[in-house]
Design a protein around this motif. Sequence first.
Motif, mmCIF file in Angstrom:
data_model
loop_
_atom_site.group_PDB
_atom_site.id
_atom_site.type_symbol
_atom_site.label_atom_id
_atom_site.label_comp_id
_atom_site.label_asym_id
_atom_site.label_seq_id
_atom_site.Cartn_x
_atom_site.Cartn_y
_atom_site.Cartn_z
ATOM 1 N N LEU A 10 26.761 3.139 -34.341
ATOM 2 C CA LEU A 10 28.203 3.180 -34.574
ATOM 3 C C LEU A 10 28.516 3.428 -36.044
ATOM 4 O O LEU A 10 29.357 4.262 -36.373
ATOM 5 C CB LEU A 10 28.847 1.882 -34.103
ATOM 6 C CG LEU A 10 30.358 1.771 -34.239
ATOM 7 C CD1 LEU A 10 31.035 2.755 -33.297
ATOM 8 C CD2 LEU A 10 30.812 0.366 -33.942
ATOM 9 N N PHE A 15 30.781 6.579 -34.694
ATOM 10 C CA PHE A 15 32.221 6.571 -34.957
ATOM 11 C C PHE A 15 32.739 7.974 -35.200
ATOM 12 O O PHE A 15 33.744 8.385 -34.615
ATOM 13 C CB PHE A 15 32.538 5.660 -36.152
ATOM 14 C CG PHE A 15 33.996 5.667 -36.515
ATOM 15 C CD1 PHE A 15 34.918 4.995 -35.732
ATOM 16 C CD2 PHE A 15 34.443 6.382 -37.618
ATOM 17 C CE1 PHE A 15 36.270 5.023 -36.044
ATOM 18 C CE2 PHE A 15 35.790 6.404 -37.947
ATOM 19 C CZ PHE A 15 36.708 5.728 -37.157
ATOM 20 N N LEU A 49 30.365 6.172 -28.736
ATOM 21 C CA LEU A 49 30.570 4.937 -29.487
ATOM 22 C C LEU A 49 29.465 3.919 -29.229
ATOM 23 O O LEU A 49 29.059 3.200 -30.128
ATOM 24 C CB LEU A 49 31.920 4.311 -29.129
ATOM 25 C CG LEU A 49 33.130 4.878 -29.831
ATOM 26 C CD1 LEU A 49 34.390 4.218 -29.302
ATOM 27 C CD2 LEU A 49 33.039 4.718 -31.332
ATOM 28 N N TRP A 50 28.969 3.844 -28.005
ATOM 29 C CA TRP A 50 28.048 2.773 -27.591
ATOM 30 C C TRP A 50 27.036 3.328 -26.582
ATOM 31 O O TRP A 50 27.058 2.968 -25.414
ATOM 32 C CB TRP A 50 28.885 1.655 -26.973
ATOM 33 C CG TRP A 50 28.392 0.278 -27.157
ATOM 34 C CD1 TRP A 50 27.841 -0.512 -26.185
ATOM 35 C CD2 TRP A 50 28.403 -0.511 -28.337
ATOM 36 N NE1 TRP A 50 27.534 -1.741 -26.705
ATOM 37 C CE2 TRP A 50 27.868 -1.771 -28.030
ATOM 38 C CE3 TRP A 50 28.821 -0.284 -29.651
ATOM 39 C CZ2 TRP A 50 27.731 -2.787 -28.965
ATOM 40 C CZ3 TRP A 50 28.687 -1.294 -30.574
ATOM 41 C CH2 TRP A 50 28.149 -2.520 -30.228
#
Length: 128
Positions: A10, A15, A49-50
């Motif tokens: 991230l 991001f 993002l994850w």
Amino acid sequence: MKTLLNLIWLILAGFWLAVGYAVAGIICCVLIVTIPFGIASFRIAAYTLWPFGRTIVDKRTAGAGALLGNLIWIVVAGWWLALGHLTTGIALCLTVIGIPLGVANFKLIPVSLVPLGKHIVPTDRPFV
């Protein structure tokens, strides 16, 4: 371990990738005709993002529309995105610390190349 890798991802890459995919999704949704591509961009943004602890599976109900949309996506943006994830993944794998991040980039190649007709699910339940 997944949480630690996700936090590192991230901060270093996730991001900004998510912001890029989200901006592309907003542009696609404004252009009305490309709303399915916008929704796919938002799905990819959430995945970027994850990514650790999640995987991509095919939707069983995807049909000819998803196939046609994926062909258009490949020509317009998919192969550029896949090539970008491939080169970034190779560059990250040149360092020991970057190997997990490179693997995450490689995981993004299939969904960035053909995003329609896909689900993103946790790895502990890979079947929808």
